[in-house]
Write a protein that holds these residues in place. Structure first.
Motif, PDB file in Angstrom:
ATOM      1  N   SER A  93      -3.214  34.865  78.610  1.00 24.14           N
ATOM      2  CA  SER A  93      -4.288  33.956  78.997  1.00 24.14           C
ATOM      3  C   SER A  93      -4.194  32.633  78.256  1.00 24.14           C
ATOM      4  O   SER A  93      -4.001  32.617  77.039  1.00 24.14           O
TER       5      SER A  93
ATOM      6  N   ASP B 257     -12.349  26.888  76.768  1.00 21.50           N
ATOM      7  CA  ASP B 257     -12.170  26.801  78.205  1.00 21.50           C
ATOM      8  C   ASP B 257     -12.679  25.451  78.678  1.00 21.50           C
ATOM      9  O   ASP B 257     -13.140  24.626  77.884  1.00 21.50           O
TER      10      ASP B 257
ATOM     11  N   LYS C 228      -6.752  30.777  77.947  1.00 17.32           N
ATOM     12  CA  LYS C 228      -8.134  30.523  77.526  1.00 17.32           C
ATOM     13  C   LYS C 228      -8.475  31.301  76.257  1.00 17.32           C
ATOM     14  O   LYS C 228      -9.550  31.849  76.099  1.00 17.32           O
ATOM     15  N   ASP C 229      -7.530  31.360  75.313  1.00 23.15           N
ATOM     16  CA  ASP C 229      -7.766  32.142  74.108  1.00 23.15           C
ATOM     17  C   ASP C 229      -8.446  31.341  73.000  1.00 23.15           C
ATOM     18  O   ASP C 229      -8.767  31.879  71.944  1.00 23.15           O
TER      19      ASP C 229
ATOM     20  N   SER D 136      -9.900  32.014  89.706  1.00 21.82           N
ATOM     21  CA  SER D 136      -9.694  31.125  88.558  1.00 21.82           C
ATOM     22  C   SER D 136      -8.335  31.379  87.923  1.00 21.82           C
ATOM     23  O   SER D 136      -7.730  32.449  88.093  1.00 21.82           O
TER      24      SER D 136
ATOM     25  N   ASP E  31      -2.419  25.773  79.809  1.00 24.61           N
ATOM     26  CA  ASP E  31      -2.734  25.878  81.229  1.00 24.61           C
ATOM     27  C   ASP E  31      -1.514  25.530  82.080  1.00 24.61           C
ATOM     28  O   ASP E  31      -1.232  26.180  83.091  1.00 24.61           O
TER      29      ASP E  31
ATOM     30  N   TYR F 211      -4.621  23.270  74.532  1.00 21.41           N
ATOM     31  CA  TYR F 211      -5.258  23.995  75.636  1.00 21.41           C
ATOM     32  C   TYR F 211      -4.673  23.564  76.981  1.00 21.41           C
ATOM     33  O   TYR F 211      -4.372  24.400  77.840  1.00 21.41           O
TER      34      TYR F 211
ATOM     35  N   ALA G   7       0.822  28.346  82.019  1.00 17.30           N
ATOM     36  CA  ALA G   7       0.279  29.442  82.827  1.00 17.30           C
ATOM     37  C   ALA G   7       0.534  29.209  84.312  1.00 17.30           C
ATOM     38  O   ALA G   7       0.839  30.151  85.056  1.00 17.30           O
TER      39      ALA G   7
ATOM     40  N   THR H 164      -4.166  34.941  85.773  1.00 18.97           N
ATOM     41  CA  THR H 164      -3.233  35.311  84.707  1.00 18.97           C
ATOM     42  C   THR H 164      -3.487  36.745  84.247  1.00 18.97           C
ATOM     43  O   THR H 164      -2.555  37.484  83.931  1.00 18.97           O
ATOM     44  N   ASN H 165      -4.747  37.136  84.242  1.00 20.24           N
ATOM     45  CA  ASN H 165      -5.087  38.494  83.809  1.00 20.24           C
ATOM     46  C   ASN H 165      -4.502  39.533  84.754  1.00 20.24           C
ATOM     47  O   ASN H 165      -3.849  40.493  84.322  1.00 20.24           O
TER      48      ASN H 165
ATOM     49  N   LYS I 259      -7.829  31.835  84.800  1.00 23.77           N
ATOM     50  CA  LYS I 259      -8.005  32.910  83.817  1.00 23.77           C
ATOM     51  C   LYS I 259      -7.905  34.279  84.479  1.00 23.77           C
ATOM     52  O   LYS I 259      -7.241  35.187  83.963  1.00 23.77           O
TER      53      LYS I 259
END
Length: 237
Positions: A182, A188, A184-185, A170, A212, A208, A215, A175-176, A172
């Protein structure tokens, strides 16, 4: 190799989608039956067609696009910038505005589109919704007759797979592990329909969607071995 691609030739993007109507009961009987048939294997016996309807946004036949965010790099005087903008509102307007951008600025052979899981979701979803709405598909989304190496699409999920086609990662998670902030803060993807229909907060969805898109660009930079964007380099238009 992706390190040889000119960053200014790539349009990064992300889309947000919701069910075409707020409630399953808003569909006519034929569409309800088609939904039940389409999803019977995914939902099995755990959900009724109605209780499963909150996921309808992932199918282009039962959903609609509420936002397309795009971003592109520009370089001048040794300065790098990433410009981000969004199309939102009526879906036909969203699709036509996006098509106009492709036709006017990203329509040459050197230009590429890039998204995370874009080849499985974003690119075909946009194309299908254009056909449904009677909009001619732009060159960059029309894959009819193209050989695999002629398709002008990049996919950060595919790049991360390195040939491991059974793997799914994913946005999320990626990126982690890559040390990227992220996107997705706040919300989502599973919450977009609620925010759209119940809270009527389109601006929240736009923010949002743009996160993305940023990202995706950041992941592409990491895959190239380039420095990540800092906040001063990101310009919202």
């Amino acid at each position: 190799m992706i390190s040889k691609i000119n960053l200014e030739n790539i349009l990064f993007l992300d889309i947000e989608t919701v069910p075409e109507t707020q409630y399953f009961s808003d569909l006519d009987e034929v569409k309800q039956e088609l939904w039940a048939s389409k999803t019977q294997y995914q939902r099995k016996d755990e959900y009724t067609p109605e209780t499963f309807y909150d996921r309808a946004g992932i199918w282009a036949e039962f959903g609609k696009i509420v936002c397309i965010s795009v971003g592109y790099f520009s370089f001048s005087r040794n300065e790098r910038h990433f410009r981000v903008t969004s199309f939102y509102g009526d879906e036909i307007k969203i699709l036509n505005d996006f098509k106009a951008l492709l036709n006017s600025h990203f329509n040459e052979a050197k230009h590429l589109l890039c998204a995370h899981n874009g080849k499985e979701f974003d690119f075909p979803y946009i194309a299908r919704r254009m056909i449904i709405k009677g909009i001619e598909i732009p060159y960059k989304l029309n894959l009819f007759g193209k050989k695999p190496w002629e398709v002008p699409h990049l996919d950060t999920l595919e790049l991360w797979k390195f040939g491991d086609y059974k793997n799914y990662t994913s946005l999320k998670l990626l990126t982690n592990v890559l040390g990227i902030p992220s996107p997705k803060d706040d919300i989502d993807g599973s919450e977009v329909a609620r925010v759209y229909y119940e809270e009527n907060e389109v601006e929240r969805i736009i923010v949002y969607c743009e996160k993305d898109t940023i990202a995706v660009a950041q992941i592409f930079l990491r895959l190239r071995g380039d420095e990540l964007l800092d906040n001063e380099e990101i310009i919202h238009i």
